[in-house]
Design an enzyme around this catalytic site. Structure first.
Site, PDB file in Angstrom:
ATOM      1  N   ASN A 270       0.817  -1.214   0.000  1.00 29.81           N
ATOM      2  CA  ASN A 270       0.000   0.000   0.000  1.00 29.81           C
ATOM      3  C   ASN A 270       0.854   1.269   0.000  1.00 29.81           C
ATOM      4  OD1 ASN A 270      -2.573  -1.271   0.001  1.00 29.81           O
ATOM      5  ND2 ASN A 270      -2.342  -1.709   2.180  1.00 29.81           N
ATOM      6  N   HIS A 272       3.192   2.337   2.047  1.00 32.33           N
ATOM      7  CA  HIS A 272       3.643   2.955   3.294  1.00 32.33           C
ATOM      8  C   HIS A 272       4.470   1.938   4.075  1.00 32.33           C
ATOM      9  CE1 HIS A 272      -0.679   1.768   4.624  1.00 32.33           C
ATOM     10  NE2 HIS A 272       0.142   0.805   4.962  1.00 32.33           N
ATOM     11  N   CYS A 307       3.656   6.586   7.174  1.00 28.67           N
ATOM     12  CA  CYS A 307       5.055   6.929   6.991  1.00 28.67           C
ATOM     13  C   CYS A 307       5.465   6.474   5.595  1.00 28.67           C
ATOM     14  CB  CYS A 307       5.928   6.267   8.053  1.00 28.67           C
ATOM     15  SG  CYS A 307       7.686   6.632   7.878  1.00 28.67           S
TER      16      CYS A 307
END
Length: 358
Positions: A270, A272, A307
């Site tokens: 995804n 991240h 992040c």
């Protein structure tokens, strides 16, 4: 619900596998397992003989009554798993490998988080392959795919009674239930395969996010109807850790480690950072004395923000100064952006003296 919609709803759900899909998946995993074993043998071969490390690993498998990896029986037991209790609980077996333990030859919190993630993603892989949703994110149902929605975790609580050792065989059960109006709860139980003693309990909360806008979304009623048949009202914990985690800053944190940078290998599908990676970053600011003298007994993580690969992070930690029980410690943690100090994760950890584990 039509059978076509029921087949393959996984990840946070359950699965009814078709025979054709099960056969294709078995063949695929078997090929991967054989390639892995051949690679390990090639790396560890010295003067025409397998290294002592490989031989010790093999001995551990055999002593636990398991075939050496590469055989069909071991592949099926440790990789595929199965659904039990009317397709509501997914059960999978893993062997703790030599590269998954630390200096004390026991698994770590990162190892356990990896096992939970692999267990969760195995059900997701079943779903993606059987429902034709590959590329839309692990566990996306047909209605979620139409709306460009994916599941994201917002909170995880894990409690460890005992860490497994190298060569131990563990059995993981996982199931799902509703969490509030727009969430999903996934629980796990990890047992010793031979004694059936519960080693670890974990629970997590998930919500849906638009994969393009990266914004959280309400759970559409159509999605709710898809997944409702797979709910199991059962709790891994009698009481969950719902206490607020205080936010740390430069003044309240006792230890700060800056300049933590994600690598390409830390990213998930995804786009991240993989959830397990955060554990290692949190430990970067934990005092070495604590890591040497204490064992992590439990942890609660609250995920606040994604992040990405371009981010640079700070890790902040504050240890309990005067614990009521000297053999037990509590710590508070924060991972944040180094540039604007935006929160990524808040965490609380519980530690017990290694002397209590003997």
């Amino acid at each position: 619900m039509a059978m076509a919609n029921r087949v393959g709803l996984v990840n946070l759900l359950g699965l009814v596998e078709t025979e054709n899909f099960r056969e294709r998946k078995c063949n695929y995993v078997l090929r991967c397992e054989k390639r892995e074993v051949r690679g390990v043998r090639n790396v560890n071969r010295v003067n025409g003989r397998e290294s002592a490390v490989l031989e010790a690993e093999k001995a551990k498998f055999l002593s636990n009554g398991l075939d050496w990896p590469g055989s069909t029986s071991t592949m099926l037991a440790s990789k595929l798993g199965r659904f039990v209790e009317k397709q509501l609980v997914y059960r999978q077996t893993f062997v703790i490998r030599s590269y998954e333990v630390g200096p004390d030859k026991t698994a770590s919190m990162e190892t356990l988080m990896n096992l939970l993630q692999m267990n969760e993603q195995e059900t997701a892989l079943n779903h993606v392959m059987s429902s034709g949703l590959a590329g839309d994110g692990f566990g996306a149902t047909q209605e979620m795919s139409i709306r460009k929605l994916i599941w994201v975790v917002t909170r995880i609580n894990i409690q460890v009674d005992r860490y497994s050792a190298w060569g131990d065989v563990v059995e993981i059960d996982t199931w799902v239930d509703a969490s509030g109006k727009n969430g999903m709860r996934r629980d796990w139980i990890i047992r010793d395969y031979h004694t059936q003693q519960i080693l670890t309990r974990a629970t997590s909360t998930w919500v849906v996010m638009n994969r393009e806008t990266r914004r959280l979304s309400k759970l559409p009623e159509q999605v709710r109807e898809e997944i409702r048949p797979y709910y199991l009202k059962r709790f891994a914990f009698s009481t969950d850790d719902t206490e607020k985690i205080n936010k740390l800053n430069d003044d309240t944190a006792k230890n700060i480690r800056s300049g933590l940078v994600p690598r390409w290998s830390d990213m998930d599908m995804n786009q991240h950072v993989n959830n397990v990676k955060y554990i290692g970053w949190i430990f970067e600011s934990v005092p070495m004395k604590v890591l040497e003298d204490y064992t992590l007994a439990g942890m609660t993580l609250e995920y606040r923000r994604e992040c990405l690969l371009s981010h640079v992070l700070d890790s902040l930690t504050t240890m309990e100064e005067e614990p009521s029980i000297p053999s037990e410690l509590e710590s508070t943690h924060l991972l944040r952006m180094q540039a604007d100090k935006a929160e990524i994760i808040r965490a609380r950890a519980y530690w017990r003296s290694k002397g209590l584990n003997t």
